[in-house]
Motif scaffolding. Structure first.
Motif, short mmCIF file in Angstrom:
data_model
loop_
_atom_site.label_atom_id
_atom_site.label_comp_id
_atom_site.label_asym_id
_atom_site.label_seq_id
_atom_site.Cartn_x
_atom_site.Cartn_y
_atom_site.Cartn_z
N GLY A 102 -16.34 24.00 -18.24
CA GLY A 102 -16.21 22.75 -17.07
C GLY A 102 -14.99 22.51 -16.56
O GLY A 102 -13.91 23.17 -16.92
N ASP A 103 -14.54 21.49 -15.71
CA ASP A 103 -13.76 21.26 -15.01
C ASP A 103 -12.70 20.11 -15.86
O ASP A 103 -11.50 20.39 -16.02
CB ASP A 103 -14.15 20.30 -13.75
CG ASP A 103 -14.78 21.16 -12.81
OD1 ASP A 103 -14.55 22.20 -12.76
OD2 ASP A 103 -15.59 20.42 -12.27
N ASP A 104 -13.17 19.51 -16.79
CA ASP A 104 -12.57 18.35 -17.62
C ASP A 104 -12.10 19.16 -18.87
O ASP A 104 -12.91 18.93 -19.75
CB ASP A 104 -13.28 17.36 -17.78
CG ASP A 104 -11.99 16.11 -18.30
OD1 ASP A 104 -11.03 16.45 -18.44
OD2 ASP A 104 -12.74 15.04 -18.53
N VAL A 105 -11.21 19.83 -18.93
CA VAL A 105 -10.79 20.67 -20.03
C VAL A 105 -10.31 19.84 -21.28
O VAL A 105 -10.62 20.26 -22.47
CB VAL A 105 -9.63 21.78 -19.81
CG1 VAL A 105 -8.98 22.86 -20.91
CG2 VAL A 105 -10.23 22.81 -18.47
N ALA A 106 -9.56 18.94 -20.96
CA ALA A 106 -9.05 17.93 -22.03
C ALA A 106 -10.16 17.28 -22.82
O ALA A 106 -10.01 17.41 -24.08
CB ALA A 106 -8.07 16.90 -21.42
N THR A 107 -10.92 17.13 -21.95
CA THR A 107 -12.40 16.38 -22.67
C THR A 107 -13.07 17.26 -23.98
O THR A 107 -13.39 16.93 -24.72
CB THR A 107 -13.22 15.63 -21.52
OG1 THR A 107 -12.59 14.55 -20.86
CG2 THR A 107 -14.25 14.88 -22.37
N GLN A 108 -13.14 18.70 -23.11
CA GLN A 108 -13.92 19.47 -23.71
C GLN A 108 -13.08 19.82 -24.99
O GLN A 108 -13.73 20.09 -26.12
CB GLN A 108 -14.05 20.76 -22.81
CG GLN A 108 -15.18 20.69 -22.10
CD GLN A 108 -16.46 20.59 -22.68
OE1 GLN A 108 -16.93 20.29 -23.88
NE2 GLN A 108 -17.51 20.90 -21.89
N GLU A 109 -11.84 19.91 -24.96
CA GLU A 109 -10.95 20.06 -26.05
C GLU A 109 -11.29 19.13 -27.29
O GLU A 109 -11.49 19.55 -28.36
CB GLU A 109 -9.68 20.20 -25.81
CG GLU A 109 -8.98 21.49 -25.02
CD GLU A 109 -7.76 21.59 -24.44
OE1 GLU A 109 -7.04 20.40 -24.47
OE2 GLU A 109 -7.31 22.57 -23.74
N GLN A 110 -11.37 17.83 -26.82
CA GLN A 110 -11.56 16.93 -27.88
C GLN A 110 -13.04 16.77 -28.32
O GLN A 110 -13.23 16.84 -29.74
CB GLN A 110 -11.30 15.33 -27.31
CG GLN A 110 -9.80 15.23 -26.86
CD GLN A 110 -8.97 15.22 -28.18
OE1 GLN A 110 -9.25 14.72 -29.12
NE2 GLN A 110 -7.78 15.77 -27.82
N THR B 156 -11.12 26.95 -25.50
CA THR B 156 -11.23 26.64 -23.88
C THR B 156 -10.49 27.70 -23.09
O THR B 156 -11.01 27.81 -22.04
CB THR B 156 -10.78 25.10 -23.61
OG1 THR B 156 -9.47 25.07 -24.12
CG2 THR B 156 -11.51 24.10 -24.41
N ASN C 188 -20.92 17.51 -21.48
CA ASN C 188 -19.40 17.11 -20.57
C ASN C 188 -18.77 17.98 -19.67
O ASN C 188 -17.88 18.60 -19.23
CB ASN C 188 -18.42 17.19 -21.92
CG ASN C 188 -18.34 15.93 -22.59
OD1 ASN C 188 -18.23 14.75 -22.16
ND2 ASN C 188 -18.67 15.92 -24.04
N GLY C 189 -20.08 18.99 -19.05
CA GLY C 189 -19.90 19.69 -18.00
C GLY C 189 -19.73 21.08 -18.36
O GLY C 189 -19.39 22.04 -17.32
#
Length: 98
Positions: free
Chosen positions: A27-35, A52, A77-78
């Protein structure tokens, strides 16, 4: 007797067997996906960043309930992920899918 056999099969497929999650995109929010990946897969941040950056990626997620939870959180989370089934004799190697 049939009930015992069904319980043993349910235990095998939902708890004992190892399931994998195929992550297609983050998705677009890579930082959130990493967490999310760090917490859900109980891995290091370095491994989450590698996942990611190298999508599509196959990760080992444990039993069925854990794998379903990981896929649900990624989708929430997208991202795009799905639980994959592999037979007991075919153990795939987690990593980037080519």
């Amino acid at each position: 007797m049939i009930l015992i056999i069904l319980l043993i099969l349910a235990w095998w497929f939902f708890y004992k067997k190892t399931y994998y999650v195929r992550i297609e995109s983050v998705g677009d929010d890579v930082a959130t996906q990493e967490q999310v990946l760090k917490i859900q897969l109980e891995t290091t941040l370095r491994n989450a960043i590698e996942i990611t950056k190298n999508t599509p990626f196959l990760v080992e997620a444990g039993n069925f309930l854990n794998a379903k939870s990981v896929a649900r959180e990624i989708k929430r989370n997208g991202g795009d992920a799905k639980v994959t089934f592999h037979w007991a004799w075919s153990k795939p190697q987690p990593g980037p899918i080519k």
